[in-house]
Design an enzyme around this catalytic site. Sequence first.
Site: not given
Length: 164
Positions: A54, A56, A84, A87
């Site tokens: 992801h 992040e 999410c 993260c």
Amino acid sequence: MTERDEYWMQRAIDEARKAEAIREVPIGAVVVKDDELIASAYNLRETTQNAVTHAELLAIEKACEAVGSWRLEGTTLYVTLEPCPMCSGAILLSRVDRVVYGARDPKAGCAGSLMNLLEDERFNHRCEVVPGVLGEACGQMLTDFFRGLREEKKRKKSQLKDPD
């Protein structure tokens, strides 16, 4: 929210556009310390076929390398979509001080939508959360991306039915 928040969110949007250009979900992130960019990244989950790539997490990894520590105190993470659970956990564990996000994520958001892990008093670290910065632009980018995917699937499906 400040003008600087909008400036840095635009930089995160620029990262998201890089993801979009390679047919990744357009999510981008930047990490800023002392009003200087120390890391930037965008989603690579489809490219890598790895659930943890992801934007992040990739930005946090680069930021840790940049400062030479796992502690990212004094930093702000800007991300185009609400983090999410995975993260959010990484944000807490890396001691990011502030998270600024664009679009809400009603299906997986853990900075206020489903729950707020980042400001939960039960953790030994909490982040300041600033939601909705350039949220309309961030959300529209995602809406357009997923609409395009659905249209492409429809086209392919109809071509299979009627190959002429």
